[in-house]
Write an enzyme that holds these catalytic residues in place. Structure first.
Site, PDB file in Angstrom:
ATOM      1  N   ARG A 137      80.554  29.286  25.910  1.00  0.00           N
ATOM      2  CA  ARG A 137      81.692  29.096  25.012  1.00  0.00           C
ATOM      3  C   ARG A 137      82.171  27.653  25.106  1.00  0.00           C
ATOM      4  NH1 ARG A 137      87.307  32.505  25.279  1.00  0.00           N
ATOM      5  NH2 ARG A 137      88.123  30.773  26.507  1.00  0.00           N
TER       6      ARG A 137
ATOM      7  N   SER B  21      84.214  39.486  17.816  1.00  0.00           N
ATOM      8  CA  SER B  21      85.509  39.800  18.400  1.00  0.00           C
ATOM      9  C   SER B  21      86.301  40.707  17.466  1.00  0.00           C
ATOM     10  CB  SER B  21      86.316  38.518  18.641  1.00  0.00           C
ATOM     11  OG  SER B  21      85.676  37.680  19.583  1.00  0.00           O
TER      12      SER B  21
ATOM     13  N   LYS C   6      92.609  31.368  25.939  1.00  0.00           N
ATOM     14  CA  LYS C   6      92.422  31.295  24.496  1.00  0.00           C
ATOM     15  C   LYS C   6      93.661  31.844  23.800  1.00  0.00           C
ATOM     16  CE  LYS C   6      89.338  32.884  20.779  1.00  0.00           C
ATOM     17  NZ  LYS C   6      88.189  33.736  20.430  1.00  0.00           N
TER      18      LYS C   6
END
Length: 208
Positions: free
Chosen positions: A41, A109, A138
């Site tokens: 990521r 997601s 996040k």
């Protein structure tokens, strides 16, 4: 296509969360700990640097028999021959990602039952669900979903579920017991003095 079987721990390597250590060094720690699937990521790195890191991660994960998932970027996932891509709700539409990735893994997601069911209809191999307990890594724009909603998601879809958001060694059993196939853990692992040992301890909680 056979259904995807996920390991109990879904490792995530985020260079912004490695406490100043080189991402490659932390990657080796995660693999030494036995990570069987790993998401790369990257949010702020230049695309050329992201690609170079992805290439190195691909070589390391392939040598260890670990699946590599690239977050957000279908182009980099394909360019480094990753095993798959993970998309957010604001990334390329799932159907487009599926078309581009072919038979490779595509995860997405989700934050509610509607998104989870849509993911199942549109060809996702697994869903991420959260944030479970909130998260500092996040800004999702969503409040903590909680264990009860995870149970509802488990009842609503057959897809494998990766729970994410605020999960750590102390609460990971709760998400497994509520129906998650896998738990994505970032801060608790990347912030550990010995990430490899942390990965091994968490994995041992699933199969004591």
């Amino acid at each position: 296509m056979p259904s995807l079987v996920l390991p109990p721990l879904y490792a995530i390597l985020d260079p912004e969360q490695t406490k100043g250590r080189a991402p490659e060094s932390v990657l080796r720690d995660l693999l030494d700990g036995g990570a069987a699937i790993l998401q790369l990521r990257v949010k702020t790195m230049a695309p050329s640097d992201f690609f170079q890191l992805a290439q190195r991660a691909r070589a390391e994960t392939r040598a260890r028999g670990c699946k590599l998932i690239v977050n957000d970027r279908v182009d980099i996932a394909l360019a480094c021959d990753a095993d798959g891509v993970h998309l957010g709700q604001d990334d390329l539409p799932l159907a487009v990602g599926r078309q581009l990735m072919g038979t490779k893994i595509v995860g997405i997601s989700t934050h509610d039952i509607e998104q989870a069911q849509e993911a199942e209809l549109n060809g996702a191999d697994y869903i991420g669900f959260g944030p479970m307990f909130g998260t500092t890594t996040k800004n999702t724009g969503y409040a903590a979903r909680g264990i009860d909603m995870l149970r509802q998601i488990r009842a609503a879809v057959k897809l494998p579920i990766v729970a994410i958001g605020g999960i750590n060694e102390q609460n990971v059993k709760q998400v497994w017991q509520a129906g998650a196939d896998s738990a994505a853990i970032i801060s608790d692992i990347l912030g550990a003095d010995d990430p490899a040992a942390k990965v091994r301890r968490i994995a041992s909680l699933r199969n004591p």
